[in-house]
Each structure stands twice: as structure tokens, then as C-alpha cells.
Design a protein around this motif. Structure first.
Motif, PDB file in Angstrom:
ATOM      1  N   GLY A  35      29.165 -32.689 -49.411  1.00 23.56           N
ATOM      2  CA  GLY A  35      28.495 -33.709 -50.198  1.00 23.56           C
ATOM      3  C   GLY A  35      26.990 -33.507 -50.226  1.00 23.56           C
ATOM      4  N   TRP A  36      26.283 -34.433 -50.900  1.00 30.01           N
ATOM      5  CA  TRP A  36      24.835 -34.288 -51.068  1.00 30.01           C
ATOM      6  C   TRP A  36      24.094 -34.303 -49.733  1.00 30.01           C
ATOM      7  CZ3 TRP A  36      22.378 -31.945 -54.514  1.00 30.01           C
ATOM      8  CH2 TRP A  36      22.674 -32.063 -55.882  1.00 30.01           C
ATOM      9  N   VAL A  40      22.768 -30.735 -48.314  1.00 31.68           N
ATOM     10  CA  VAL A  40      21.327 -30.470 -48.356  1.00 31.68           C
ATOM     11  C   VAL A  40      20.753 -30.330 -46.946  1.00 31.68           C
ATOM     12  CG1 VAL A  40      19.082 -31.409 -49.021  1.00 31.68           C
ATOM     13  CG2 VAL A  40      21.021 -31.597 -50.598  1.00 31.68           C
ATOM     14  N   VAL A  41      21.083 -31.302 -46.089  1.00 32.11           N
ATOM     15  CA  VAL A  41      20.581 -31.248 -44.708  1.00 32.11           C
ATOM     16  C   VAL A  41      21.116 -30.007 -43.997  1.00 32.11           C
ATOM     17  CG1 VAL A  41      20.604 -32.387 -42.457  1.00 32.11           C
ATOM     18  CG2 VAL A  41      20.274 -33.737 -44.531  1.00 32.11           C
ATOM     19  N   GLY A  42      22.402 -29.728 -44.180  1.00 27.65           N
ATOM     20  CA  GLY A  42      23.019 -28.573 -43.525  1.00 27.65           C
ATOM     21  C   GLY A  42      22.405 -27.265 -43.971  1.00 27.65           C
ATOM     22  N   ALA A  46      20.411 -24.831 -41.562  1.00 29.87           N
ATOM     23  CA  ALA A  46      20.910 -23.464 -41.411  1.00 29.87           C
ATOM     24  C   ALA A  46      19.799 -22.450 -41.688  1.00 29.87           C
ATOM     25  CB  ALA A  46      22.092 -23.220 -42.347  1.00 29.87           C
ATOM     26  N   THR A  47      18.914 -22.779 -42.626  1.00 26.91           N
ATOM     27  CA  THR A  47      17.780 -21.902 -42.916  1.00 26.91           C
ATOM     28  C   THR A  47      16.883 -21.750 -41.693  1.00 26.91           C
ATOM     29  OG1 THR A  47      17.805 -22.630 -45.229  1.00 26.91           O
ATOM     30  CG2 THR A  47      15.818 -21.511 -44.452  1.00 26.91           C
ATOM     31  N   PHE A  48      16.531 -22.880 -41.079  1.00 25.24           N
ATOM     32  CA  PHE A  48      15.600 -22.842 -39.947  1.00 25.24           C
ATOM     33  C   PHE A  48      16.224 -22.223 -38.695  1.00 25.24           C
ATOM     34  CE2 PHE A  48      13.296 -25.982 -42.515  1.00 25.24           C
ATOM     35  CZ  PHE A  48      12.011 -25.490 -42.390  1.00 25.24           C
ATOM     36  N   ILE A  49      17.489 -22.562 -38.404  1.00 21.14           N
ATOM     37  CA  ILE A  49      18.091 -22.000 -37.193  1.00 21.14           C
ATOM     38  C   ILE A  49      18.380 -20.510 -37.372  1.00 21.14           C
ATOM     39  CG2 ILE A  49      19.062 -24.199 -36.442  1.00 21.14           C
ATOM     40  CD1 ILE A  49      21.811 -23.208 -37.342  1.00 21.14           C
ATOM     41  N   SER A  50      18.647 -20.089 -38.612  1.00 21.96           N
ATOM     42  CA  SER A  50      18.853 -18.666 -38.875  1.00 21.96           C
ATOM     43  C   SER A  50      17.542 -17.903 -38.736  1.00 21.96           C
ATOM     44  CB  SER A  50      19.432 -18.457 -40.277  1.00 21.96           C
ATOM     45  OG  SER A  50      20.713 -19.058 -40.392  1.00 21.96           O
ATOM     46  N   LEU A  51      16.447 -18.493 -39.239  1.00 19.41           N
ATOM     47  CA  LEU A  51      15.132 -17.880 -39.061  1.00 19.41           C
ATOM     48  C   LEU A  51      14.813 -17.747 -37.578  1.00 19.41           C
ATOM     49  CD1 LEU A  51      12.333 -16.898 -39.966  1.00 19.41           C
ATOM     50  CD2 LEU A  51      11.650 -19.313 -40.175  1.00 19.41           C
ATOM     51  N   TYR A  52      15.063 -18.806 -36.814  1.00 18.22           N
ATOM     52  CA  TYR A  52      14.782 -18.784 -35.374  1.00 18.22           C
ATOM     53  C   TYR A  52      15.587 -17.697 -34.664  1.00 18.22           C
ATOM     54  CZ  TYR A  52      14.752 -20.290 -30.497  1.00 18.22           C
ATOM     55  OH  TYR A  52      14.648 -20.327 -29.123  1.00 18.22           O
ATOM     56  N   ALA A  53      16.883 -17.625 -34.949  1.00 12.41           N
ATOM     57  CA  ALA A  53      17.741 -16.636 -34.289  1.00 12.41           C
ATOM     58  C   ALA A  53      17.329 -15.213 -34.656  1.00 12.41           C
ATOM     59  CB  ALA A  53      19.200 -16.877 -34.666  1.00 12.41           C
ATOM     60  N   ASN A  54      16.969 -15.002 -35.915  1.00 11.77           N
ATOM     61  CA  ASN A  54      16.546 -13.669 -36.340  1.00 11.77           C
ATOM     62  C   ASN A  54      15.205 -13.274 -35.726  1.00 11.77           C
ATOM     63  OD1 ASN A  54      18.367 -12.279 -38.551  1.00 11.77           O
ATOM     64  ND2 ASN A  54      18.451 -14.472 -38.971  1.00 11.77           N
ATOM     65  N   ILE A  55      14.325 -14.252 -35.517  1.00 13.81           N
ATOM     66  CA  ILE A  55      13.058 -13.969 -34.840  1.00 13.81           C
ATOM     67  C   ILE A  55      13.306 -13.499 -33.404  1.00 13.81           C
ATOM     68  CG2 ILE A  55      11.026 -15.099 -33.831  1.00 13.81           C
ATOM     69  CD1 ILE A  55      10.758 -16.695 -36.425  1.00 13.81           C
ATOM     70  N   LEU A  56      14.261 -14.131 -32.726  1.00 14.79           N
ATOM     71  CA  LEU A  56      14.590 -13.707 -31.366  1.00 14.79           C
ATOM     72  C   LEU A  56      15.042 -12.251 -31.342  1.00 14.79           C
ATOM     73  CD1 LEU A  56      16.602 -16.770 -29.951  1.00 14.79           C
ATOM     74  CD2 LEU A  56      14.183 -16.220 -29.600  1.00 14.79           C
ATOM     75  N   ILE A  57      15.908 -11.885 -32.286  1.00 14.65           N
ATOM     76  CA  ILE A  57      16.401 -10.505 -32.343  1.00 14.65           C
ATOM     77  C   ILE A  57      15.260  -9.546 -32.666  1.00 14.65           C
ATOM     78  CG2 ILE A  57      17.967  -8.929 -33.543  1.00 14.65           C
ATOM     79  CD1 ILE A  57      19.765 -11.389 -34.078  1.00 14.65           C
ATOM     80  N   ALA A  58      14.411  -9.941 -33.633  1.00 13.31           N
ATOM     81  CA  ALA A  58      13.300  -9.078 -34.032  1.00 13.31           C
ATOM     82  C   ALA A  58      12.340  -8.819 -32.867  1.00 13.31           C
ATOM     83  CB  ALA A  58      12.552  -9.707 -35.204  1.00 13.31           C
ATOM     84  N   LYS A  59      12.124  -9.823 -32.024  1.00  8.42           N
ATOM     85  CA  LYS A  59      11.191  -9.673 -30.897  1.00  8.42           C
ATOM     86  C   LYS A  59      11.717  -8.725 -29.822  1.00  8.42           C
ATOM     87  CE  LYS A  59       8.665 -14.052 -31.227  1.00  8.42           C
ATOM     88  NZ  LYS A  59       8.362 -15.356 -30.569  1.00  8.42           N
ATOM     89  N   LEU A  60      13.031  -8.480 -29.833  1.00  5.67           N
ATOM     90  CA  LEU A  60      13.631  -7.592 -28.834  1.00  5.67           C
ATOM     91  C   LEU A  60      13.731  -6.147 -29.310  1.00  5.67           C
ATOM     92  CD1 LEU A  60      16.557  -9.854 -27.531  1.00  5.67           C
ATOM     93  CD2 LEU A  60      14.371  -9.383 -26.401  1.00  5.67           C
ATOM     94  N   PHE A 247      22.270 -26.056 -55.449  1.00  4.57           N
ATOM     95  CA  PHE A 247      22.029 -27.473 -55.718  1.00  4.57           C
ATOM     96  C   PHE A 247      22.248 -27.830 -57.184  1.00  4.57           C
ATOM     97  CE2 PHE A 247      18.956 -27.317 -51.912  1.00  4.57           C
ATOM     98  CZ  PHE A 247      19.996 -27.582 -51.033  1.00  4.57           C
ATOM     99  N   ILE A 248      21.779 -26.986 -58.104  1.00  2.00           N
ATOM    100  CA  ILE A 248      21.970 -27.277 -59.523  1.00  2.00           C
ATOM    101  C   ILE A 248      23.440 -27.168 -59.903  1.00  2.00           C
ATOM    102  CG2 ILE A 248      21.452 -26.459 -61.866  1.00  2.00           C
ATOM    103  CD1 ILE A 248      18.671 -25.656 -60.839  1.00  2.00           C
ATOM    104  N   GLY A 249      24.140 -26.188 -59.322  1.00  2.72           N
ATOM    105  CA  GLY A 249      25.575 -26.059 -59.593  1.00  2.72           C
ATOM    106  C   GLY A 249      26.352 -27.278 -59.147  1.00  2.72           C
ATOM    107  N   TYR A 250      26.031 -27.808 -57.975  1.00  2.00           N
ATOM    108  CA  TYR A 250      26.727 -29.000 -57.484  1.00  2.00           C
ATOM    109  C   TYR A 250      26.326 -30.230 -58.289  1.00  2.00           C
ATOM    110  CZ  TYR A 250      28.571 -32.505 -54.234  1.00  2.00           C
ATOM    111  OH  TYR A 250      29.249 -33.556 -53.674  1.00  2.00           O
ATOM    112  N   TRP A 251      25.043 -30.332 -58.641  1.00  2.00           N
ATOM    113  CA  TRP A 251      24.583 -31.459 -59.455  1.00  2.00           C
ATOM    114  C   TRP A 251      25.306 -31.481 -60.800  1.00  2.00           C
ATOM    115  CZ3 TRP A 251      21.822 -30.647 -64.096  1.00  2.00           C
ATOM    116  CH2 TRP A 251      21.404 -31.821 -64.742  1.00  2.00           C
TER     117      TRP A 251
END
Length: 413
Positions: A35-36, A40-42, A46-60, A247-251
Motif C-alpha cells: 500500500g501507499w 513509500v516508507v519501506g 530500504a534505500t538508506f539501509i542498503s546505502l549503509y550496508a554497501n558503505i560497510l562493504i566498501a570500507k573493507l 510510485f507513478i505506476g501504483y498511483w
């Protein structure tokens, strides 16, 4: 080529990866079950936690004073040879599952073209998946190495722009003209629980390939700071086309949004046909990119060197790569449930590779440099994403079983 590319080139590759033809599936696979609010929140979380996890890998990447050019090399250096083998298995399962989805997508694109001109139901989805698999096999045989793609990478980018712009434009037009849509989450209470958990795995699948060290290996020094720039580019500018399509597709279509968005849009026949051809061809190219680590591993293991046209090398590609594509195509045709496979891939490979392993490797590698609060934070992530992986695996497998019973195998979705 190793150690030569700019951060922008790496960021461009990462951005192209998350805006593959899979973006056409997220309105139906993510937004419909969430749903909306949840969607949207998910997606943003997911964008932020994926960025965080990838930063951890990149630093290693340069941990221990050496560059780790493969994910399994990094895991083996941190943990030992058993972790090297386990990571190898997880990574190749991840790539295989991604490629199953690409063949489903390319088959759906071909079917969409067919029914645009001849909606007689004579040709079923499994037939189109078989045609797509044959095309992928020919491409794999003709392109001996990943470096031989060259101009095809530029073609892939152009094709991505075609179906993204088309999907956004036609969805906007349909949404403006359409009556009020139903945005309620479909299904019984029990089904909603399982589809929500499954969609959470699709969320993280959307942003992660499981190949970050391999991409980082192509970046010129200073490798960590340059990779950070690439990741920031991917998770800022790079996610905007994905957000727009989803978002536009679901809207525009509400809970009636298809798991392949171009099946929902209305517009000129030539525009829809061009978009579907673009999605088909881009999926063929993308599959080759994600299958290349397996191809190159097998080429190395069996000593395939020299001219690509040598009889031994050509026959090896026909048999081995052809066999890989046949297996992938069979699985795609037998269980053509794209959303369920995105969930399953996220559950059994994305969660372990990108979130559990990243946090635990960082914890082990930096244990002398981080405080107790930081250690607790990483352990919390390991435990949470471990539970999510188990729950999402159960949910995804249940959805596949339910859909198999409803539609039978080799279904015409």
C-alpha cells in the motif's frame, strides 16, 4: 579491467543495475502488497539501509593492506576458507536467481508484444520464455567475455531510458484519465501477513546486486573514497527513475498494477511495442552481465584461453553456457511468478550477503577500533536481518507454492 575506472563510471554501472527491467515489476510486487504508506516508507528505508550496508562493504575493500576484488575473497580473508566457499555459493545462487527473473521479464515483454497485435491466446508465456532463453543463449555464446560487451553497455542504457520514459509517460496519462483507483491491500488477513513479509525482501532486492567488491575492483585509487562517491550517486540521483516508475505506476493503477507494468499501460501501439522490445533486449544484456562471473569462473577452471573462435573454446561455450541458460529458462518457465522470485532472491541471498555478512564482517574486522555501543548496533543488525531472512524465505516459498497450486507449473501468467 582493474583499478582504472572513475567513481562516476562505477556509479553509472550501479545506477544502470538498479534501473534494469526489474523496475517494471516493483509497482505490482512491492506497492500492491504494502500500500501507499508501507510501500513509500519501506522503499525509502530500504534505500538508506542498503546505502549503509554497501558503505560497510566498501570500507573493507582494502582491509588488511590488500585489495579484495571479489566478495568471496573478502569473506575468506576475514573468516577463513570455509567462509570463502559459503560466500561463493551464496553469491552464485544470488546471480542465478536474478537471471531467472531476467528471463521471466524478457518472456513477458515478448508476450506483451504478441498480444498487442494478436490477442488469440494461442501462444502461452512459457513459449515466450523459451524464445527469450534461446536468445540469451545465443548472446552468451557470441559474447565471450564481459569486456567484449563494449558498445552493448551503451545500448543497454539507451534501452533502459526507452522503457522507463514510456512507462512513466503512459502511466501518467492513464492515471489522469482514470476514475478513482482502489489502493486497498488485497487478500485475507493471513495472506496479507505473508505478502508483506515477502515484499520486504523485494524492497532490499531492488537496490543490491551482491557484486559490490567486484565493481569496486575496477575503481582507481583512492578506492574507498571514490567508491563512496559512486554509492552516493547511486542512492541519490540513481534511484529517482526507479522511484518515478514505482510510485507513478501504483498511483495510476492502484492494486490492479501488473507485476510487469507495461501490461497495464495504454497508448499508441508502436510506443508500447518499442518499449517492450527495449525491455526484452535490455534483459538479455543484463542477464549476460550477471551470468558473467559464472561464465568466467568456468572458463578459468577448464583452461579456456586464446581466440574465442577456436573450436574448443566455441564448443565449450555452446555446451556449458547453453546448459546454464537451459536450466535457468526451465526454472523461469516452470515457475513464472516474478514477484515471488524477487522475494525469494532477497530472502536467501540479498539479506545474508548484503546485510548479515556486511555487518558481521565489519564487526570482526574493526573489533579493535569500535566501541561497545557500535558492536551492539552491528549485532542487532545481524540478528534482525537474520530473522528477516528466515521469515522472508518462508513467506516467499509459501507464495510460490500457493501460486503453483492456483495456476499450476508452466502457467500462462
Amino acid at each position: 579491467m582493474l583499478f582504472v575506472h572513475s567513481w562516476f563510471q562505477a556509479g553509472f554501472v550501479l545506477t544502470t543495475g538498479i534501473n534494469s527491467a526489474y523496475v517494471l515489476g516493483y509497482s505490482g510486487a512491492v506497492m500492491v502488497p504494502l500500500g501507499w504508506v508501507g510501500g513509500v516508507v519501506g522503499l525509502i528505508l530500504a534505500t538508506f539501509i542498503s546505502l549503509y550496508a554497501n558503505i560497510l562493504i566498501a570500507k573493507l575493500h582494502e582491509f588488511g593492506g590488500k585489495r579484495h576484488i571479489r566478495y568471496r575473497d573478502l569473506a575468506g580473508f576475514v573468516y577463513g576458507p570455509k567462509a570463502y566457499s559459503l560466500t561463493w555459493v551464496l553469491q552464485y545462487v544470488n546471480l542465478f536467481m536474478i537471471n531467472v527473473g531476467y528471463i521471466m521479464l524478457s518472456g513477458q515483454a515478448l508476450k506483451a508484444i504478441y498480444i498487442t497485435f494478436r490477442d488469440d491466446n494461442a501462444m502461452k508465456l512459457p513459449y515466450f520464455i523459451a524464445i527469450a532463453g534461446f536468445t540469451c543463449g545465443l548472446f552468451a555464446i557470441c559474447i565471450p567475455h564481459l569486456s567484449a560487451l563494449r558498445i552493448w553497455l551503451g545500448v543497454s542504457t539507451f534501452l533502459s531510458l526507452v522503457y522507463i520514459v514510456t512507462a512513466i509517460s503512459l502511466s501518467l496519462r492513464d492515471g489522469i484519465k482514470a476514475p478513482p483507483r482502489d489502493y486497498s491491500i488485497p487478500g485475507t488477513h493471513t495472506n496479507k501477513i505473508f505478502t508483506t513479509i515477502g515484499a520486504s525482501a523485494s524492497l532490499v532486492f531492488a537496490f543490491n546486486t551482491g557484486m559490490l567488491p567486484e565493481i569496486q575492483a575496477t575503481v582507481r585509487p583512492p578506492v574507498v573514497s571514490n567508491m563512496m562517491k559512486a554509492l552516493y550517486f547511486q542512492f541519490s540521483v540513481g534511484v529517482l527513475p526507479l522511484y518515478a516508475v514505482v510510485f507513478i505506476g501504483y498511483w495510476a493503477y492502484g492494486n490492479g498494477a501488473s507485476s510487469y507494468l507495461l501490461n497495464s499501460v495504454n497508448g499508441p501501439v508502436w510506443v508500447k511495442t518499442f518499449a517492450n522490445i527495449s525491455a526484452f533486449l535490455q534483459s538479455v544484456i543484463a542477464l549476460h552481465i550477471f551470468a558473467s562471473p559464472m561464465y568466467e569462473y568456468l572458463d578459468t577452471a577448464y583452461g579456456i584461453k586464446g581466440s574465442a573462435l577456436r573450436f574448443r573454446n566455441l564448443s565449450f561455450r555452446i555446451m556449458v553456457r547453453g546448459g546454464y541458460i537451459i536450466i535457468t529458462t526451465f526454472v523461469s518457465a516452470a515457475l513464472p511468478f516474478l514477484g515471488d522470485f524477487m522475494s525469494l532472491t532477497g530472502a536467501i541471498s540479498t539479506f545474508p550477503l548484503t546485510f548479515i555478512l556486511a555487518n558481521h564482517m565489519y564487526l570482526v574486522a574493526k573489533k579493535q577500533k569500535i566501541n561497545s555501543l557500535q558492536k551492539s548496533w552491528h549485532w542487532l543488525n545481524v540478528c534482525f536481518f537474520g530473522l528477516m531472512a528466515v521469515a522472508a524465505s518462508v513467506a516467499a516459498l509459501r507464495l510460490i507454492v500457493v501460486h503453483s497450486n492456483t495456476y499450476h507449473i508452466f502457467a500462462d501468467m
